[in-house]
Motif scaffolding. Structure first.
Motif, PDB file in Angstrom:
ATOM      1  N   LEU A 140      41.392   7.747  47.251  1.00 43.68           N
ATOM      2  CA  LEU A 140      42.012   9.012  47.699  1.00 43.68           C
ATOM      3  C   LEU A 140      41.621  10.048  47.014  1.00 43.68           C
ATOM      4  O   LEU A 140      41.729  10.254  45.537  1.00 43.68           O
ATOM      5  CB  LEU A 140      43.492   8.884  47.593  1.00 43.68           C
ATOM      6  N   SER A 141      41.088  11.394  47.426  1.00 45.88           N
ATOM      7  CA  SER A 141      40.952  12.736  46.696  1.00 45.88           C
ATOM      8  C   SER A 141      41.508  13.832  47.448  1.00 45.88           C
ATOM      9  O   SER A 141      41.868  13.707  48.630  1.00 45.88           O
ATOM     10  CB  SER A 141      39.185  12.678  46.588  1.00 45.88           C
ATOM     11  N   LEU A 142      41.786  14.941  46.605  1.00 40.15           N
ATOM     12  CA  LEU A 142      42.358  16.003  47.117  1.00 40.15           C
ATOM     13  C   LEU A 142      41.262  17.160  47.340  1.00 40.15           C
ATOM     14  O   LEU A 142      40.338  17.329  46.530  1.00 40.15           O
ATOM     15  CB  LEU A 142      43.113  16.549  45.920  1.00 40.15           C
ATOM     16  N   HIS A 143      41.124  17.599  48.427  1.00 40.97           N
ATOM     17  CA  HIS A 143      40.134  18.901  48.635  1.00 40.97           C
ATOM     18  C   HIS A 143      41.028  19.919  49.017  1.00 40.97           C
ATOM     19  O   HIS A 143      41.707  19.994  49.677  1.00 40.97           O
ATOM     20  CB  HIS A 143      39.423  18.330  50.099  1.00 40.97           C
ATOM     21  N   THR A 144      40.558  20.848  48.162  1.00 44.06           N
ATOM     22  CA  THR A 144      41.356  22.263  48.299  1.00 44.06           C
ATOM     23  C   THR A 144      40.452  23.231  49.198  1.00 44.06           C
ATOM     24  O   THR A 144      39.216  23.279  48.849  1.00 44.06           O
ATOM     25  CB  THR A 144      42.061  22.978  47.050  1.00 44.06           C
ATOM     26  N   SER A 145      41.129  23.651  50.002  1.00 50.21           N
ATOM     27  CA  SER A 145      40.190  24.459  51.236  1.00 50.21           C
ATOM     28  C   SER A 145      40.023  25.760  50.569  1.00 50.21           C
ATOM     29  O   SER A 145      40.757  26.101  49.762  1.00 50.21           O
ATOM     30  CB  SER A 145      41.067  24.524  52.540  1.00 50.21           C
ATOM     31  N   MET A 159      38.151  -1.209  65.589  1.00 50.88           N
ATOM     32  CA  MET A 159      38.676  -2.308  64.824  1.00 50.88           C
ATOM     33  C   MET A 159      37.731  -3.536  64.784  1.00 50.88           C
ATOM     34  O   MET A 159      37.196  -3.461  65.858  1.00 50.88           O
ATOM     35  CB  MET A 159      40.195  -2.676  64.841  1.00 50.88           C
ATOM     36  N   GLY A 160      37.964  -4.481  63.898  1.00 55.19           N
ATOM     37  CA  GLY A 160      37.139  -5.731  64.011  1.00 55.19           C
ATOM     38  C   GLY A 160      36.107  -5.889  63.236  1.00 55.19           C
ATOM     39  O   GLY A 160      35.646  -4.720  62.555  1.00 55.19           O
ATOM     40  N   PRO A 161      35.427  -6.938  63.416  1.00 57.84           N
ATOM     41  CA  PRO A 161      34.058  -7.135  62.777  1.00 57.84           C
ATOM     42  C   PRO A 161      33.122  -6.285  63.051  1.00 57.84           C
ATOM     43  O   PRO A 161      32.064  -5.884  62.197  1.00 57.84           O
ATOM     44  CB  PRO A 161      33.728  -8.456  62.871  1.00 57.84           C
ATOM     45  N   ASP A 162      32.797  -5.598  64.376  1.00 58.08           N
ATOM     46  CA  ASP A 162      31.778  -5.025  64.499  1.00 58.08           C
ATOM     47  C   ASP A 162      32.139  -3.308  64.183  1.00 58.08           C
ATOM     48  O   ASP A 162      31.270  -2.492  64.497  1.00 58.08           O
ATOM     49  CB  ASP A 162      31.714  -4.931  66.126  1.00 58.08           C
ATOM     50  N   ALA A 163      33.297  -3.141  63.894  1.00 61.28           N
ATOM     51  CA  ALA A 163      33.648  -1.732  63.511  1.00 61.28           C
ATOM     52  C   ALA A 163      32.826  -1.155  62.348  1.00 61.28           C
ATOM     53  O   ALA A 163      32.646  -1.845  61.458  1.00 61.28           O
ATOM     54  CB  ALA A 163      35.038  -1.678  63.377  1.00 61.28           C
ATOM     55  N   PRO A 164      32.601   0.013  62.104  1.00 64.21           N
ATOM     56  CA  PRO A 164      31.817   0.517  61.110  1.00 64.21           C
ATOM     57  C   PRO A 164      32.712   0.102  59.511  1.00 64.21           C
ATOM     58  O   PRO A 164      33.900   0.293  59.776  1.00 64.21           O
ATOM     59  CB  PRO A 164      31.967   1.966  61.151  1.00 64.21           C
ATOM     60  N   ALA A 165      31.915  -0.154  58.885  1.00 65.11           N
ATOM     61  CA  ALA A 165      32.578  -0.541  57.429  1.00 65.11           C
ATOM     62  C   ALA A 165      33.521   0.692  56.754  1.00 65.11           C
ATOM     63  O   ALA A 165      34.382   0.240  56.101  1.00 65.11           O
ATOM     64  CB  ALA A 165      31.456  -0.979  56.491  1.00 65.11           C
ATOM     65  N   ILE A 166      32.797   1.691  57.125  1.00 66.25           N
ATOM     66  CA  ILE A 166      33.393   2.880  56.438  1.00 66.25           C
ATOM     67  C   ILE A 166      34.303   3.751  57.512  1.00 66.25           C
ATOM     68  O   ILE A 166      33.707   3.934  58.521  1.00 66.25           O
ATOM     69  CB  ILE A 166      32.485   3.754  55.766  1.00 66.25           C
ATOM     70  N   LYS A 167      35.600   3.692  57.083  1.00 70.06           N
ATOM     71  CA  LYS A 167      36.395   4.522  57.813  1.00 70.06           C
ATOM     72  C   LYS A 167      37.221   5.743  56.994  1.00 70.06           C
ATOM     73  O   LYS A 167      37.288   5.286  55.972  1.00 70.06           O
ATOM     74  CB  LYS A 167      37.453   3.951  58.982  1.00 70.06           C
ATOM     75  N   PHE A 204      38.287   5.321  52.874  1.00 67.22           N
ATOM     76  CA  PHE A 204      38.188   6.456  51.840  1.00 67.22           C
ATOM     77  C   PHE A 204      39.596   7.215  52.499  1.00 67.22           C
ATOM     78  O   PHE A 204      39.505   7.481  53.932  1.00 67.22           O
ATOM     79  CB  PHE A 204      37.117   7.230  51.808  1.00 67.22           C
ATOM     80  N   SER A 205      40.134   7.943  51.814  1.00 68.21           N
ATOM     81  CA  SER A 205      40.985   9.067  52.325  1.00 68.21           C
ATOM     82  C   SER A 205      40.971  10.505  51.435  1.00 68.21           C
ATOM     83  O   SER A 205      40.529  10.471  50.255  1.00 68.21           O
ATOM     84  CB  SER A 205      42.201   8.557  52.169  1.00 68.21           C
TER      85      SER A 205
END
Ligand SMILES: Cc1cc2nc3c(=O)[nH]c(=O)nc-3n(C[C@H](O)[C@H](O)[C@H](O)COP(=O)(O)O)c2cc1C
Ligand code: SF4
Ligand code: FES
Lengths: 159, 934, 423
Positions: free
Chosen positions: C161-166, C69-77, C119-120
């Protein structure tokens, strides 16, 4: 010379929309295979090559993914795909009698397609409806509480 | 390297703290089985074979199974290899692996040098409990090099990890899942990678085996082997060559931690078959009234030495394919003034320039192995995959270096390959390529620039200027951002593009820890060499640690030019006879040609003219070719397989190769023929020539004449070297059938030939331990019969060999002002309407005429074609595959057209080295008649 | 509110629309969360005692805490809901997915906010077509209402948020394998460390949580950690979806306080055994848990207690073995599933499970030998936890190792009688 891509414009557009959502084109590999399968029931060698071209991957890399997953069909399937759950609860509840019934009715075994191309019979792991075992999916429809009596009628509704 | 104290089976060891337990254990000489781990491919933890017991602390008595290859070395780590639980697990794991294995060792090509066999024995699994059906697979045809037998697969995933991930191959993969996983191609067909042959060594069992060996199969223990150097390009990979019944059976990688490490390219591995060719010259021949007729060696020596002794004008033409020793003896025989390096002047001058830049320049050239450690690369004008394949393989590793360094900074060890890959996600480091056309490495490039060689040189000079200019700009690193930006330079203004591109390359090279510049002579442009050096000089001035690699075409290109600065045209143009000779004697000339088909080197007309002027054409060569057909006297020269010698590679590394076997015919090293001729010519008539001089004494006289080559006397132990009292045997001590193999000729076992020139013997008797590295003919250690026995020859796995990696570098940069470059920036290339400037195109299979004679390689050689720029073709209505008429050296040739090669307008490309293009001097201008296509 | 998780789910099989969900307090938790600091959200979830409902029972708050977390954490999680549910005998997430996707979406939003994900994904198994329809519509509604996308509920927070169907493989449910599947690759598991919370999807920090886990999250944020903790009977926090299948009178799925006893679930909720059938054993938490028998029936079904008696809570869905069903046949069916679903990466699982299956098959057919039982026992040690690359094979060994102990006589009868005694 690049031979004409066997995929249709519709398929190609759909695949291209998908890969825009990913950091790498190759990440759309599974999605691309799904698109192809929706359009043509199964994924042929030519389709693998077509997808490879669109995603800038090698056919081998696509096929490596395609053959990994249970629900990407690399061989032709019939108009209706029956996926019979063969996992534990359905087994306890006697799915094998139901399956035997289906096999007899359609005169095919698992992995086979009826001569009129109407049905393909496959197994699938637990469908997550164990309280209504045995169960199967035909195309996208879930059928539960199957018995040797009711299964034939269900199948008859699929042309 | 930080040393860490650990306990293995309660024995304390100090080991390299950056390693994993498996690598550390093997480095200590302990036997711990493994499959999926490979010293160059590192750890992924798939096979679960390297299981050991790890204890929490000194009190823990139970321990827990861990995979040694995934276990980092940590202070006070306590593990057990021998604990019964660990042993049982490993035996059980082999048992599981073997459930589906066909147990077909007796008919398997891998048998006797199989890692799976070794590991099975090592774990003690010898009783089969599995009683069910085995799963079976069908095999695929994979082309002329590699045989496929999937049923033997133990699913270690090494093949795909090498082929796809390490070598960038696209057409081999893993398919399906669970116990159905299949390793092969998407559909049957030729493996496309230039490095496919490494599968043979990477595969721990008999799935991928050498198809060329299969044609004349011999068990490992029945081969006579020798340490050798690949003669198929200028890089000088170390090889083991093996013989049985007088023919060469296969080539394996000879590990050299400074050069090729664990791998070879397919040209090197499979290009050996020409040695066994029916076109081999096996006996001396002398031209009678019309045709060449076989002669005995004595006859031939007598006749030729008489010519030499007659004191007539005589010249010698050397060869970049021949050893230093052979070239040197020819030079001695004819006298330095009459010795010519057997390459065209344009090429020779460039090689001379390479030597000057490396020797007197500012920047060190890295070894082939060191190339992997550079984190930014700029390739200037070389199609590396085809001009120096193994360099391309290592450049692919350099492309991963930057991202991997970032991962290491996150405290994830580099050897945790699975983790590194998941994090790196296929991103590559800064990599720029400027070539006239697409190359195989383009796919890993940050940016590519396809242009005429002059424009490439302009780009390189511009990069150098930007680097020099950066000294005034403090925040050089801030501009690296735009090096990554894919948009840099896609505007409509080509000048701005060029400017932006050169700036971003300069920024990237400056931002790197270790930038590497790669160039070479393949486009015959001195501007490319100089511009490459000016970049590295500029980087050096900016206190960077740059590397500079030049690619040269042949195995001994550098060595040859170090011996002589006179080239083919110098020999050809010498119309005027020497002052003290009468002009009438000109047609009495004698030329001695050393392992060199002049028709490959120069135009037919030019070559014909030269040869016609010679009364005596004395040719030493191994295979029939256009030049040998012109010979008046022909001597059967050895190939690398029957000769000892020294070569100098593109790095300036001198390396020794040894003959594999003593042929039972008149074939011998060129230097042997030459010194026999020398001694016969200088001795009194009718007095038998004095005893021949041995290899070591030739070395001595060589370095007396060429002191800068002094290091070549220390490349390997001298012939008199003994381990104790013993020579080093070329045959393993299990060599079989020696008493029977010649019984059809003579029931008495023949006396094995003596090797007076080296410390190696042609027998199985002798020293059984680890010999000096330069003299190691094969790898074997008790329990380790496969190539993986190499672990036992290294100080630590993947590190230098015991005794040091063989070979000696001859030059280090001395920063002599003479080499300071005055930028000589060429003008931009402007096409002349109606004319095409033809550039050479290189093919790993085809551009080297010798390996091209090998049947396997032959199948992979392209048909002759001409490559054109797409828009040029468009204008003239030429389509891919159309035939056009090309004027080549005054002769019209019809060739099919290849488009989409990325060639710039006004240029065309022709494959170099094919029969159809032999003798062409690139680059040249020509006309193309597109008249009637079909 | 004794069934907080499922109380709003409709009986008619249709899912709650956005309006309906909002009407019962939906997205209020999110709005509250957006006023808190991310770390505060994680603390509340930690304090609630919520443990992962996907099978391993790892404390959810503790997992979130390991994300940089915090400013040094990657921008994308990334934040991922694991809706793969392919464990044999498990059918709990289906109810939540088909009945109330907004609850899951709100859970994802809160989790994503806590780790500041950008993204989720919902990773859904292919076979759940009804759920796919429901989720697709709910995601659309959530976007339209400003709960997804930029400036969520007027804040600075943004999440897609996107749906991924396996396309089907059990291993896709393993969290690192799931990442590979999402990346469009073969879904072999990844090596750990590094953990996905630091290097996950596309190399970026990623949380993977089970559907049921996430559906609890809005409730916790609405009602507080204490409230959640008190829901359970035995102090592990929350209610649990328990299910039962097999020859019981009323197979089904029930939301009950965590720690409800096995006996209560079996006898009261599932109605006891069907007439004519006797209870013989039960897999308490899906196909990869150890059998329990009569003597264990009073065990409280929580993580600690079930472990204490030698099994695992797993997914909390009971698979009941009756006296008319062959235990060897049941284990054989399970092992065949696991062998089929092995990814093929590591040796013990790839080679050991098919061998195990063949041995069980041969026992079922009456061709087994006594030494086969030793080999089976050996396999259970060979594929013990830690010996394989991921937890699939060790999970597969759980029903086998317990069956070999508890039903040893039944195995031996197959050998001595040269046939399956239940045939
Ligand atoms: C072989 C295997 C299959 C799994 N399948 C699922 C699954 O279908 N759904 C799920 O939520 N977790 C599954 N898990 C557990 C996940 O790896 C992971 O622990 C879980 O999604 C984390 O969520 P939680 O902490 O909320 O439980 C599986 C694990 C293994 C080893
Ligand atoms: S235990 Fe090994 S083979 Fe089995 S699923 Fe996990 S990684 Fe794959
Ligand atoms: S070598 Fe360690 S698991 Fe394969």
């Amino acid at each position: 010379m690049t031979p004409e891509n066997t995929l249709t414009d519709a398929e190609i557009t759909e695949i291209q929309t998908i890969f825009r959502h990913f950091p790498e084109k190759s990440a759309a590999c599974i999605e691309g295979l799904k698109v192809i399968q929706q359009h043509r029931r199964w994924v042929s060698d030519e389709a693998v090559r077509g997808l490879a071209e669109i995603l800038e991957m090698s056919p081998a890399a696509i096929d490596s993914v395609a053959t990994y997953y249970n629900l990407i069909f690399r061989r032709p399937v019939g108009r209706n795909v029956i996926l019979m759950c063969n996992s534990v609860s359905c087994w306890i509840m006697g799915y094998d009698q139901v399956a035997a019934c289906v096999k007899r009715k359609l005169a095919i075994d698992y992995g086979e397609t009826t001569e009129d191309d109407r049905y393909t019979l496959l197994t699938i792991p637990c469908l997550g409806t164990c309280d209504h075992a045995p169960a199967m999916i035909v195309n996208e429809d879930l059928h539960r509480d199957l018995t040797t009596e009711n299964v034939a009628a269900i199948l008859n509704t699929y042309e | 390297m930080s040393m860490t104290n650990i306990l293995i089976d309660n024995v304390p060891y100090a080991v390299d703290g950056s390693k994993n337990v498996l690598a550390a254990s093997l480095s200590l000489g302990l036997n711990l089985p493994y499959f999926c781990w490979h010293p160059a491919l590192h750890s992924v933890g798939a096979c679960r074979q390297c299981a050991v017991l790890k204890y929490k602390n000194a009190e823990d008595t139970k321990g827990k199974i861990v995979m040694a290859c995934l276990e980092p070395i940590a202070d006070h780590l306590r593990i057990s290899i021998e604990a019964p639980e660990a042993r049982q697990f490993r035996a059980g794991n082999i048992e599981a692996l073997m459930t589906n294995h066909p147990h077909d060792c007796p008919v398997c090509d891998e048998g006797g040098e199989c890692h799976l066999q070794d590991m099975t024995v090592m774990t003690g699994h010898n009783c089969r409990r599995y009683e069910f059906k085995k799963r079976t697979h069908t095999n695929q045809y994979l082309g002329p090099f590699v045989n496929h037998e999937m049923n033997r697969c133990i699913q270690c995933y090494r093949c795909v990890r090498f082929y796809k991930e390490y070598a960038g191959g696209k057409d081999l993969d893993v398919f399906a899942s669970h116990d159905d996983v299949y390793f092969g191609r998407h559909e049957e067909g030729v493996l496309e990678s230039e490095f496919s042959g490494n599968l043979v060594e990477v595969c721990p069992t008999g799935v991928f085996t050498d198809k060329t060996l299969k044609k004349h199969f011999t068990r490992k223990w029945d081969l006579t082997d020798a340490p050798s150097i690949c003669h198929q390009c200028g890089v000088g990979c170390n090889i083991i060559a093996s013989e049985r019944y007088g023919s060469i059976r296969r080539i394996l990688t000879r590990y050299n931690g400074d050069v090729n490490g664990y791998f070879l390219c397919d040209r090197g591995r499979f290009g050996y078959e020409y040695v066994n060719s029916p076109q081999r010259i096996l006996a001396p021949a002398i031209k009678g009234d019309c045709a060449l007729a076989n002669a005995s060696p004595e006859q031939a020596i007598r006749q030729i030495s008489a010519i030499i002794a007659s004191g007539k004008k005589m010249i010698g033409i050397g060869s970049p394919q021949a050893s230093l020793e052979s070239n040197f003896l020819l030079q001695q025989l004819v006298g330095p003034a009459h010795f010519y390096a057997g390459i065209p002047r344009a090429e020779g001058k460039l090689i001379r320039r390479v030597i000057t830049l490396l020797k007197n320049g500012k920047v060190r050239t890295p070894s082939l192995a060191e190339v992997k450690d550079f984190d930014a690369v700029f390739v200037i004008g070389e199609d590396v995959t085809n001009t120096a394949p193994m360099l391309a393989l290592n450049l692919r590793q350099a492309a991963k270096k930057g991202p991997v360094e970032l991962v290491k900074a996150m405290h994830i060890p580099e050897w945790n390959d699975a983790a590194v890959k998941d994090i790196v996600q296929g991103t590559t480091g800064l990599f720029y390529i400027a070539t006239p056309h697409h190359t195989a490495l383009d796919e890993i490039a940050t940016r590519t620039y396809h242009a005429h060689p002059d424009d490439i040189a302009r780009l390189a000079y511009a990069v150098a200027q930007h680097i020099n200019a950066f000294s005034s700009i403090a925040g050089a690193s801030s501009s690296t951002a735009d090096a990554h930006s894919p948009d840099a330079g896609t505007t409509a203004n080509p000048d701005a593009d060029f400017e932006a591109l050169s700036k971003s390359i300069a920024a990237a090279l400056l931002a790197a820890k270790k930038p590497l510049i790669v160039s070479g002579i393949s486009l015959y442009s001195e501007a490319l060499l100089d511009s490459a050096a000016s970049i590295t000089n500029a980087l050096k001035d900016q206190a960077k640690d740059p590397g500079l690699v030049f690619i040269v075409p042949e195995a001994n290109s550098i060595g040859l030019v170090m011996l002589s600065d006179q080239f083919l045209e110098d020999a050809y143009e010498k119309e005027e006879p020497d002052e003290d000779e009468k002009p009438s004697q000109a047609d009495e000339d004698t030329a001695i040609l050393l392992e060199n088909d002049l028709y490959e080197r120069t135009f037919k007309g030019q070559t014909d003219l030269f040869l016609r002027r010679q009364k005596n054409i004395i040719v030493l060569d191994s295979l029939e070719n256009a030049t040998t057909r012109q010979a008046t006297h022909l001597l059967p020269a050895a190939t690398f397989a029957e000769a000892d010698g020294t070569l100098i590679n593109n790095e300036g590394r001198a390396q020794r190769f040894y003959q594999v076997h003593q042929p039972d015919n008149a074939v011998r090293s060129s230097w042997k023929w030459l010194q026999e001729l020398q001694s016969a010519a200088s001795s009194e008539p009718n007095v038998p020539p004095s005893a021949s001089t041995h290899f070591d004494s030739i070395l001595q006289s060589l370095v007396r004449e060429f002191p800068e080559l002094t290091a070549i006397t220390t490349l390997a132990p001298a012939a008199g070297f003994r381990e104790g009292t013993q020579k080093i045997p070329r045959e393993p001590h299990r060599y079989s059938g020696r008493t029977a193999m010649h019984a059809n000729v003579n029931v008495n076992e023949p006396q094995p030939p003596e090797d007076a020139d080296s410390a190696l013997s042609f027998t199985m008797e002798g020293y059984a331990g680890v010999p000096p590295p330069a003299l190691t003919p094969f790898y074997w250690s008790p329990g380790w019969n496969s190539v993986q026995a190499i672990n036992k020859y290294q100080i630590e796995v993947g590190g230098p060999l015991h005794g040091g990696n063989p070979g000696k570098r001859l030059f280090e940069p001395s920063n002599i002002p003479a080499a300071i470059l005055t930028p000589n920036i060429p003008a931009p290339f402007t096409p002349t309407p109606g004319e095409w400037l033809v550039l050479p195109l290189y093919h790993i299979f085809g551009s080297d005429p010798l390996s091209a004679l090998s049947p396997g390689i032959k199948e992979r050689i392209p048909q002759p074609y001409i490559a054109l720029n797409d828009s040029d073709a468009d204008k003239t209505g030429i389509l891919e595959g159309h035939y056009v008429e090309v004027l080549l050296n005054g002769q019209k040739q019809r060739l099919p057209v290849k488009l989409h090669t990325g060639l710039p307008p006004g240029t065309a490309g022709l494959p170099k080295g094919l029969a159809a293009t032999a003798g062409l001097q690139f680059p040249f201008s020509t006309t193309i008649n597109s008249g009637n296509h079909d | 509110m004794d069934k907080p998780l499922t109380q709003h789910i409709k009986k008619d099989g249709s899912w709650l629309t956005l309006k309906e969900y909002e009407a019962v307090g939906g997205y209020q938790a999110l709005k509250k969360v957006l006023t808190l600091a991310p770390a505060e959200v994680t603390t509340i979830v930690t304090d609630s005692g919520l443990k992962g409902r996907g099978g391993a029972g790892f404390p959810t708050g503790s997992k979130w805490k390991t994300v940089p977390m915090g400013p040094d954490a990657p921008a994308i999680k990334y934040f991922i809901a694991n809706a793969d549910e392919m464990e044999p005998g498990s059918f709990k997430d289906r109810l939540l997915l088909e009945g109330n996707p907004h609850q899951l979406i709100e859970g994802i939003l809160i989790g994503a906010y806590a780790i500041q994900a950008r993204f989720s994904y919902i990773f859904l198994r292919w076979a759940y077509h009804q759920a796919a329809k429901a989720i697709t519509q709910c995601i659309r509604e959530a976007y339209e209402a400003g709960y997804l996308g930029e400036h969520i509920a007027g804040s600075d927070f943004q999440l897609d948020l996107s749906l991924h169907t396996s396309v089907g493989r059990y291993i896709c449910g393993e969290e690192t394998a799931l990442l590979n599947a999402l990346e469009g690759k073969r879904a072999n598991p990844r090596s750990k460390p590094p953990y996905p919370t630091v290097h996950g999807l596309f190399g970026k920090p990623t949380i993977v949580n089970n559907v049921e886990t996430l559906c609890n999250v809005p409730l916790i944020l609405t009602n507080g950690a204490d409230w959640f903790m008190k829901l359970s009977k035995t102090g592990e926090g929350g209610t649990k979806l328990y299910g039962a299948s097999g020859r019981v009178k009323k197979p089904g799925l029930w939301e009950l306080p965590l720690g409800t006893s096995l006996r209560e679930i079996l006898e009261e909720h599932a109605g006891g055994m069907k007439d004519g059938y006797q209870f013989k054993g039960v897999l308490p938490g899906g196909g990869s848990t150890d059998f329990l028998t009569e003597e264990h029936l009073d065990v409280p079904m929580d993580y600690k207690s079930v472990s204490a008696v030698g099994s695992r809570l797993g997914t909390g869905t009971l698979i009941v073995l009756d006296d008319k069903t062959c235990p060897v046949g049941m284990v054989r069916n399970l092992e065949q599933f696991f062998a089929q679903e092995s990814c093929g990466w590591c040796t013990p699982c790839r080679e050991g499970l098919p061998w195990t299956t063949k041995l069980l098959d041969s026992l079922e057919k009456g061709t087994g030998k006594m030494k086969d039982l030793d080999i089976l026992t050996f396999q259970t040690h060979y594929m013990a936890p830690g010996n394989t690359f991921c937890a699939l094979a060790p999970g597969a060994m759980e029903p086998l190792q317990s069956a070999l102990k508890l039903f040893r006589q039944d195995f031996e009868r197959h050998i001595h009688e040269h046939k399956c005694p239940w045939e």
